[in-house]
Design a protein around this motif. Structure first.
Motif, PDB file in Angstrom:
ATOM      1  N   VAL B 225       0.848  -1.196   0.000  1.00  0.00           N
ATOM      2  CA  VAL B 225       0.000   0.000   0.000  1.00  0.00           C
ATOM      3  C   VAL B 225       0.884   1.247   0.000  1.00  0.00           C
ATOM      4  CG1 VAL B 225      -1.657   1.348   1.340  1.00  0.00           C
ATOM      5  CG2 VAL B 225      -1.976  -1.107   1.073  1.00  0.00           C
ATOM      6  N   MET B 226       1.930   1.201   0.805  1.00  0.00           N
ATOM      7  CA  MET B 226       2.862   2.330   0.850  1.00  0.00           C
ATOM      8  C   MET B 226       3.477   2.571  -0.523  1.00  0.00           C
ATOM      9  SD  MET B 226       5.202   2.413   4.178  1.00  0.00           S
ATOM     10  CE  MET B 226       4.536   2.395   5.797  1.00  0.00           C
ATOM     11  N   LEU B 227       3.860   1.477  -1.142  1.00  0.00           N
ATOM     12  CA  LEU B 227       4.474   1.564  -2.463  1.00  0.00           C
ATOM     13  C   LEU B 227       3.505   2.214  -3.452  1.00  0.00           C
ATOM     14  CD1 LEU B 227       7.049   0.531  -3.987  1.00  0.00           C
ATOM     15  CD2 LEU B 227       5.665  -1.398  -4.705  1.00  0.00           C
ATOM     16  N   PHE B 228       2.269   1.761  -3.380  1.00  0.00           N
ATOM     17  CA  PHE B 228       1.256   2.243  -4.301  1.00  0.00           C
ATOM     18  C   PHE B 228       0.983   3.740  -4.063  1.00  0.00           C
ATOM     19  CE2 PHE B 228      -3.311   2.856  -5.322  1.00  0.00           C
ATOM     20  CZ  PHE B 228      -3.221   2.639  -6.692  1.00  0.00           C
ATOM     21  N   VAL B 229       0.825   4.116  -2.814  1.00  0.00           N
ATOM     22  CA  VAL B 229       0.538   5.522  -2.495  1.00  0.00           C
ATOM     23  C   VAL B 229       1.712   6.398  -2.915  1.00  0.00           C
ATOM     24  CG1 VAL B 229       0.068   7.161  -0.644  1.00  0.00           C
ATOM     25  CG2 VAL B 229      -1.023   4.922  -0.618  1.00  0.00           C
ATOM     26  N   ARG B 230       2.908   5.894  -2.698  1.00  0.00           N
ATOM     27  CA  ARG B 230       4.088   6.646  -3.113  1.00  0.00           C
ATOM     28  C   ARG B 230       4.112   6.843  -4.619  1.00  0.00           C
ATOM     29  NH1 ARG B 230       7.619   3.663   0.547  1.00  0.00           N
ATOM     30  NH2 ARG B 230       8.097   5.074   2.258  1.00  0.00           N
ATOM     31  N   ARG B 235       4.691   9.280  -9.057  1.00  0.00           N
ATOM     32  CA  ARG B 235       4.575   8.753 -10.427  1.00  0.00           C
ATOM     33  C   ARG B 235       5.883   8.160 -10.924  1.00  0.00           C
ATOM     34  NH1 ARG B 235      -0.631   8.226 -11.671  1.00  0.00           N
ATOM     35  NH2 ARG B 235      -1.694   9.778 -10.440  1.00  0.00           N
ATOM     36  N   ASP B 236       6.659   7.648 -10.020  1.00  0.00           N
ATOM     37  CA  ASP B 236       7.910   7.035 -10.454  1.00  0.00           C
ATOM     38  C   ASP B 236       8.116   5.748  -9.668  1.00  0.00           C
ATOM     39  OD1 ASP B 236      10.400   6.157 -11.005  1.00  0.00           O
ATOM     40  OD2 ASP B 236      11.365   8.130 -10.832  1.00  0.00           O
ATOM     41  N   LEU B 237       8.004   4.655 -10.374  1.00  0.00           N
ATOM     42  CA  LEU B 237       8.083   3.353  -9.720  1.00  0.00           C
ATOM     43  C   LEU B 237       9.475   3.131  -9.120  1.00  0.00           C
ATOM     44  CD1 LEU B 237       6.203   1.030  -9.216  1.00  0.00           C
ATOM     45  CD2 LEU B 237       7.171  -0.130 -11.194  1.00  0.00           C
ATOM     46  N   PHE B 238      10.493   3.544  -9.863  1.00  0.00           N
ATOM     47  CA  PHE B 238      11.866   3.306  -9.423  1.00  0.00           C
ATOM     48  C   PHE B 238      12.119   3.953  -8.061  1.00  0.00           C
ATOM     49  CE2 PHE B 238      16.375   4.465  -9.207  1.00  0.00           C
ATOM     50  CZ  PHE B 238      16.938   3.217  -9.328  1.00  0.00           C
ATOM     51  N   LEU B 239      11.722   5.204  -7.950  1.00  0.00           N
ATOM     52  CA  LEU B 239      11.960   5.913  -6.694  1.00  0.00           C
ATOM     53  C   LEU B 239      11.099   5.368  -5.569  1.00  0.00           C
ATOM     54  CD1 LEU B 239      12.569   9.608  -7.688  1.00  0.00           C
ATOM     55  CD2 LEU B 239      14.163   7.961  -6.725  1.00  0.00           C
TER      56      LEU B 239
END
Lengths: 266, 767
Positions: B225-230, B235-239
Motif C-alpha cells: 500500500v505504501m508503495l502504491f501511495v508513493r 509517479r515514479d516506480l523506481f523511486l
C-alpha cells in the motif's frame, strides 16, 4: 492344493505349539516370581516405612506394621492387616484387606477419631495404595491370568542373570499398556519393572534396591516406585521382617481392627 | 561536516554504495534461518521475577500445571444420555493418548474421582466407569453428579446441558497444537453436541501463531500500500521502490542483528518491521524537497546535495529524537520491552545512514527527463495540496486566538476523557467477538465455573495447622466470601474434600456436610481420602507438611481486574476476620494481572522518560527552550486527544495501547521538527519575508512533505483495521488517527501558537 494346505496347517500348528510353549515358560517364570515375591512363608510381618517424595522434594511419611497370612495355594487368597504409626494424626488407624484372586478385594478401615469401622469398596486394584506410587496390586500382587506374558530375552541385570518378561494386560481399563519385568533367575525376585502408558511411553519404574535373606527367604527390603511423568517417587523400606511367626486367623477381624493386639503390631 | 561527505561520496560512487548496502543486507539476512520465536507472555518477565519465582514455587508445592485446556461439550437436550456420554468417553480416551497432555490428571466423567457411601461401604472410584446402559443407570449418574458439590459447575452445569473435560498440559507443550489435535478428535463425532475449546494456553498460543501469520500478511500488504501511495505521489516506480528498499534494508539489518544476537522474536519485536516501515516514511521529506530543488536548479547532482543540505538537519534530528525515544526503553525492567526499544533505535539509526548514502546514490540512477516531469508538478503556487495546506495554515495564522481557544477546549475535554481511563487487560478479548476462542470462552464461562484460574494460597506458621478446625473454617468462610463476587464462578479447597468425606462417612447425612470438630478427625479424613483417590487430588489443594492450603478460584473472565477484585476481597475478609495465616495470590490469572500491570507501567514510565529526552533533543536542536515548547505542543495534544478518546469510549487502556504511546511520540515529534526547522531556516534565507508568509510557505512546502508522510503512513496502517486480532485493529486505528491528527495539529495549531507568541519567541532575535 490339498498337500499345500496340510503343510500350511502343520506349520501353523507347530508354530502355535512352539508359541504356547514359550508363553508357558513366561507364565511359569511369573508364577515363580509371584511366589517368591509375595507368597513367601506361611505368614509374614514387617515394619514398613514409606517415604512419598514429590517432584519438589517434599516428603510424606507412612509408617505401619504390615502382617500377611496366606490361605491356600500360591496365587490364592491372602489376608493383610496394617496398623499405622505415622502420620501422627492417624496413629491407631488400622486397615485390613482380604485378597482374592479373580475377584474384588474386601477392605476395611478403622477410623479412631470417630471410633468407626468402614468397609471400603475396592473396584479398582490399580488405584494408589495409601497415596503412594504403588497400587494395591503392586503391594498384594496381580493375578497372573490378567496379563499375557512373553519372554522377551534373557540378560544380565545388575550383574544378575535375569529373564525379561513382557506382560500385556488382557483388559483395556488398566493404566499401562504393557510392563517389562527383569526377574532374577537365581531367586525369582523382580529386580526391575518398567510400566509403559497407553502412548507407549515409559512412565513408572519399580526397582528392588536391597535384597536380604530373612529366615532363608530372599526378601526385598528396600524398593522404590518412580512415576516419571509426575516426578513423584515412593521409597519403601522394611525392618523387623520375619516369616512363619504363627499369626492367628482371628487377628483378621473387625474386633481386632479396633483393638489390635500389641504383640503383633509392635 | 561528516554527513556531507557521505552524501557526496554516495553521489559520486553510487554503484559502490548500492552494492555495499546490498552486501551488508545479505550478511544480516544470513542470520534469518536461526530465527526462534517466543509467544509466551510469561517471558515478558524474567524467570527471576518475584511473581514467576512465587508461581513456580506454588506449582511445585501443589503439583499444579501451568497450563490447562478446557473442552466444553454442550447439548441442548442435556448431556446425560447414552449417546452424549458415549462421546464423552470416546473423546476422553482419545485425549489421554495425545502427546503433551498430562494424562494422569485429565478431569472428565471417566477419570474424575467420586467419593460415595453405599450400604455402609465407602467407595472412591471414577464417576463414570462405563456408559450407563439404561435409564436407571443414567438416573443414578445424575444423582451422583448433583449430590457432590465438587462436580457442580466444574464438570456439569446446573442445567445439565454442558460438561467440560479439563486437559492439563505438560511443561513446554504447545496449547494451540493440542487444541488442534482435540479438534480433530471431535470432528470424528457426529450429532447435536457442540464443542468449545478454551483456556489460557489456547488463547495465548493461538494468538502467537496468528500474530506471526498477521505479520507475514499485513506487513507486506502495508508495504505494498505504501508503495502504491508513493507511486501515486511521485509517479515514479523506481523511486517508490527505492524508498521501499530503504525500509526493507533497515528491517533486515535490525531483525538480522536481533536474531544474530540470539534473541527470540517476541510479541513486541514482531511488530518492529511495521514500526520501522513507518519510521522510514520520514525519508519522504528528502524526496519532497528534492523535487522542489530540482525544479530550481535543473542539475541532478547539485539538487541532491542541496536537498541533503536543506533537510539533513531535521532528518538527522528527527532520527535522533525517534531513536532516543525508543532507546530510553533500554532502561526499562521488562526484557522484551528493552529488546524492542533497542531494536527500533538501531533500525532508526540504520534508516538514517541509508538516507544519507543509499537514497542519494539511488537518485543518481534516475533519468533527468523523468525527474523533470515529476518536478514540474511540484510547484507550491499551483499544486492543489500546497494550496490547501496554505489555507489550513492560514486559519491558524490569521485567527490564532480562536485556534488556541478551540485547542484549549479540546484539551480540557481530553483531560476529562483521560481521567475516565480504565486500566485493564484481557487476553481473550484480543480476539474478535465472533472468533472461536472468544465464543468458546464465553460459552464455558456462562455454563460452568470459569476458564481462568487464580489461586489464593493460605500460609500458616506451623506444620499441620491446615488440619485444625479453625484453619478449615477460616478457609471455608473465605471461599463463601469470594463466591459472592460476580466474577468468581467456583472455588475449591481441601475443605471441600474434608466436608465431602465427613458427609459420606455419616451415611450421606447432609448434617455432616460441615467441617469436623477435631483436628484428629480432619487428619484421618484427609488420610482416608488420600488412601484411595488420585494423589493429585489432595496434592493440588494442600502441601505435604499441611502448612499451606491452596484455594482454587475459577474466574468467569480473563479481565486482569477480576483477579484484582479477588485480592481485594481476600484483604477485606482478612481485615474482618483474624487468622495467623497469610494469604497470597498466585496462578495464571494472577500472573496475567502482574505482567500486564508491569508491562503497562513500564511503558508508561518509558513514555514519560522519552517525553523528557525528546524535549531535551528539541531544545538542543532548536537551540531554544521556547521553540522546543512550541514544537512540543502538537505532539502533546495529539497524544492527549487520542487517550482522551480512548477514555471516553470506555476502551480499556491495555498493553498494546501503552506500547503505541512510544510510537506516537517518536512519530509526532518528526512533524514538529520539520516544521520548526524549515520555518526558521526560511526566515533566515528569505530575510524580507514576513512571518505570516514564511509560515504559509512552510505549510505549503515542507508541510506537503509532512502531509504526504502522514497520508502514506495512515494508508498503510489502515490495512490493519481489517485484522482478526483486536490489538492490531487498535494499532491500525491508533496510528491512522494519530498521523492525521498530528499532521493537522502541526499545520494549523503550530502557526497559531507561533503568531500568538511571536513576541516571546523572537525576543532577542530579529523578526
Amino acid at each position: 492344493m490339498k498337500r499345500f494346505l496340510i503343510i500350511a496347517i502343520a506349520v501353523i500348528v507347530s508354530f502355535a505349539l512352539f508359541g504356547s510353549a514359550f508363553a508357558a515358560t513366561a507364565d511359569e517364570i511369573m508364577k515363580k516370581s509371584q511366589a517368591a515375591f509375595l507368597y513367601q512363608g506361611k505368614d509374614f510381618k514387617a515394619r514398613v516405612m514409606m517415604k512419598l517424595v514429590s517432584k519438589g522434594g517434599q516428603e510424606r511419611i507412612r509408617e505401619m506394621t504390615m502382617l500377611r497370612k496366606n490361605f491356600g495355594e500360591i496365587g490364592g487368597n491372602q489376608k493383610y492387616f496394617m496398623y499405622f504409626f505415622q502420620p501422627a494424626d492417624v496413629k491407631d488407624m488400622t486397615f485390613m484387606v482380604y485378597k482374592y484372586p479373580a475377584k474384588d478385594d474386601d477392605r476395611w478401615l478403622f477410623i479412631p477419631a470417630i471410633n468407626m469401622v468402614r468397609r471400603i469398596a475396592a473396584q479398582d486394584k490399580r488405584s494408589s495404595f495409601v497415596g503412594s506410587d504403588f497400587t494395591y496390586e503392586d503391594v498384594s500382587g496381580r493375578d497372573i491370568e490378567d496379563d499375557m506374558h512373553s519372554l522377551m530375552k534373557e540378560e544380565k541385570f545388575g550383574g544378575k542373570d535375569s529373564y525379561v518378561i513382557k506382560s500385556t494386560p488382557k483388559a483395556a481399563d488398566v493404566d499401562y499398556s504393557y510392563k517389562l519385568s527383569w526377574i532374577d533367575k537365581a531367586n525369582n525376585l523382580p529386580l526391575k519393572e518398567e510400566y509403559y502408558d497407553k502412548r507407549g511411553e515409559l512412565y513408572k519404574v519399580f526397582s528392588a534396591d536391597e535384597i536380604k535373606d530373612v529366615k532363608g527367604f530372599p526378601t526385598i527390603t528396600k524398593r522404590s516406585m518412580k512415576n516419571l511423568q509426575s516426578g513423584h517417587t515412593t521409597e519403601v523400606s522394611y525392618s523387623k521382617t520375619d516369616y512363619n511367626i504363627g499369626i492367628d486367623d482371628s487377628l483378621f477381624s473387625e474386633r481386632f481392627l479396633k483393638q489390635p493386639p500389641k504383640k503383633w503390631i509392635e | 561536516m561528516k554527513k556531507f561527505s557521505l552524501v557526496e561520496f554516495s553521489v559520486n560512487h553510487p554503484k559502490l554504495v548500492v552494492v555495499l548496502s546490498i552486501l551488508v543486507t545479505l550478511l544480516f539476512m544470513m542470520q534469518f534461518p536461526k530465527m526462534k520465536t517466543d509467544t509466551n507472555p510469561k517471558n515478558m518477565l524474567p524467570a527471576t521475577s518475584e511473581v514467576r519465582v512465587w508461581n513456580d514455587e506454588v506449582e511445585k508445592t501443589f503439583s499444579l500445571y501451568e497450563d490447562m485446556i478446557a473442552l466444553g461439550i454442550g447439548n441442548e437436550k442435556g448431556i446425560l444420555n447414552k449417546d452424549t456420554l458415549g462421546k464423552i468417553q470416546r473423546i476422553t480416551d482419545e485425549i489421554l493418548k495425545l502427546k503433551g497432555v498430562a494424562a494422569r490428571d485429565v478431569s472428565s466423567f471417566t477419570t474424575i474421582d467420586n467419593v460415595t457411601a453405599e450400604n455402609a461401604t465407602l467407595k472412591v472410584a471414577p464417576l463414570m466407569q462405563k456408559v450407563p446402559e439404561d435409564e436407571k443407570g443414567i438416573e443414578y449418574l445424575r444423582k451422583m453428579l448433583y449430590e457432590n458439590p465438587l462436580f457442580i459447575n466444574r464438570i456439569i452445569s446446573k442445567d445439565g446441558k454442558t460438561t467440560a473435560i479439563y486437559v492439563p498440559l505438560e511443561k513446554g507443550a504447545n496449547g494451540k497444537e493440542i487444541a488442534d489435535r482435540i479438534r480433530e478428535i471431535i470432528k470424528k463425532e457426529k450429532g447435536d453436541e457442540k464443542y468449545y475449546i478454551a483456556g489460557d494456553p489456547v488463547a495465548r498460543d493461538t494468538f502467537g501463531s496468528e500474530m506471526f501469520k498477521l505479520m507475514a500478511i499485513f506487513a507486506p500488504i502495508a508495504g505494498m500500500v505504501m508503495l502504491f501511495v508513493r507511486y501515486l505521489m511521485f509517479r515514479d516506480l523506481f523511486l517508490s521502490i527505492t524508498l521501499m528498499m530503504d525500509a526493507m534494508i533497515s528491517i533486515v539489518w535490525s531483525m538480522g542483528l536481533l536474531i544474530g544476537l540470539g534473541f527470540p522474536i517476541h510479541i513486541m519485536s514482531s511488530m518492529a518491521p511495521v514500526f520501522l516501515m513507518a519510521i522510514a516514511t520520514d525519508s519522504m521529506h528528502i524526496f519532497n524537497e528534492f523535487y522542489f530543488r530540482y525544479r530550481e536548479t535543473k542539475d541532478k547532482k547539485k539538487a541532491i546535495i542541496e536537498t541533503m543540505h536543506a533537510v539533513s538537519r531535521p532528518v538527522r534530528n528527527t532520527a535522533l529524537a525517534t531513536a532516543a525515544g525508543f532507546a530510553v526503553l533500554l532502561f526499562m525492567n521488562i526484557i522484551p520491552v528493552k529488546v524492542f526499544g533497542g531494536l527500533i533505535a538501531f533500525g532508526t539509526v540504520a534508516l538514517r545512514i541509508l538516507s544519507f548514502s543509499f537514497i542519494p546514490a539511488m537518485f543518481t540512477f534516475v533519468k533527468d527527463e523523468k525527474i523533470e516531469k515529476i518536478a514540474h508538478a511540484e510547484d507550491i503556487g499551483t499544486d492543489r495540496t500546497s494550496q490547501f495546506l496554505k489555507k489550513l495554515a492560514g486559519f491558524g495564522t490569521y485567527k490564532p486566538a480562536l485556534t488556541v481557544a478551540i485547542g484549549f477546549i479540546l484539551f480540557v475535554l481530553a483531560v476529562i476523557g483521560i481521567s475516565k481511563t480504565k486500566v485493564n487487560n484481557n487476553l481473550v478479548e484480543w480476539f474478535k467477538k465472533d472468533s472461536d476462542v472468544r465464543i468458546s470462552d464465553t460459552v464455558i464461562n456462562k455454563a460452568l465455573g470459569g476458564t481462568s484460574v487464580g489461586y489464593v494460597v493460605a500460609l500458616a506458621q506451623d506444620d499441620d495447622y491446615i488440619k485444625t478446625p479453625e484453619a478449615m473454617r477460616y478457609i471455608e468462610g473465605l471461599q463463601r466470601h469470594l463466591e459472592k463476587l460476580p466474577v468468581v464462578g467456583k472455588t475449591t479447597s481441601v475443605v471441600d474434600y474434608v466436608k465431602r468425606i465427613n458427609r459420606v462417612l455419616h451415611d450421606n447425612d447432609p448434617k455432616y456436610d460441615a467441617v469436623p470438630e477435631t483436628k484428629e478427625m480432619i487428619g484421618q479424613y484427609i488420610f482416608l481420602f488420600s488412601m484411595s483417590a488420585k494423589p493429585s487430588d489432595l496434592d493440588n489443594v494442600v502441601d505435604y507438611p499441611f502448612r499451606r492450603a491452596n484455594i482454587w478460584v475459577q474466574l468467569k473472565t480473563w479481565d486482569a481486574k477480576a483477579m484484582q477484585n479477588v485480592i481485594n476481597a481476600v484483604d477485606e475478609y482478612k481485615k474482618a476476620n483474624q487468622t495467623p495465616m497469610n494469604m497470597k495470590p498466585a496462578g495464571i490469572a494472577y500472573f496475567n494481572l502482574v505482567w500486564n500491570h508491569e508491562v503497562l507501567w513500564d511503558m508508561v514510565r518509558g513514555f514519560i522518560l522519552a517525553l523528557i529526552v525528546v524535549f531535551a533533543i528539541l531544545a538542543y536542536d532548536f537551540r531554544s527552550v521556547k521553540w522546543a515548547i512550541v514544537g512540543y505542543t502538537p505532539l502533546l495534544f495529539t497524544i492527549l486527544f487520542i487517550y482522551g478518546v480512548v477514555g471516553f469510549t470506555g476502551k480499556d487502556f491495555d498493553m498494546p495501547i501503552s506500547v503505541l504511546s512510544c510510537l506516537s511520540l517518536g512519530m509526532a515529534v518528526d512533524f514538529a521538527i520539520h516544521f520548526v526547522s524549515r520555518l526558521r531556516q526560511r526566515l533566515k534565507e528569505a530575510k524580507r519575508e514576513s512571518l505570516t508568509d514564511a509560515l504559509l510557505w512552510t505549510a505549503a512546502r515542507p508541510g506537503k512533505g509532512i502531509v504526504r508522510n502522514a497520508v502514506l503512513f495512515a494508508a498503510s496502517f489502515a490495512v490493519m483495521i481489517f485484522a482478526p486480532l483486536t490489538p492490531y485493529i487498535t494499532v491500525g486505528a491508533f496510528i491512522v488517527s494519530m498521523m492525521l491528527l498530528s499532521a493537522i495539529m502541526t499545520i494549523i495549531y503550530m502557526p497559531a501558537l507561533i503568531v500568538l507568541m511571536k513576541g516571546w519567541l523572537f525576543k532577542g532575535e530579529k523578526t
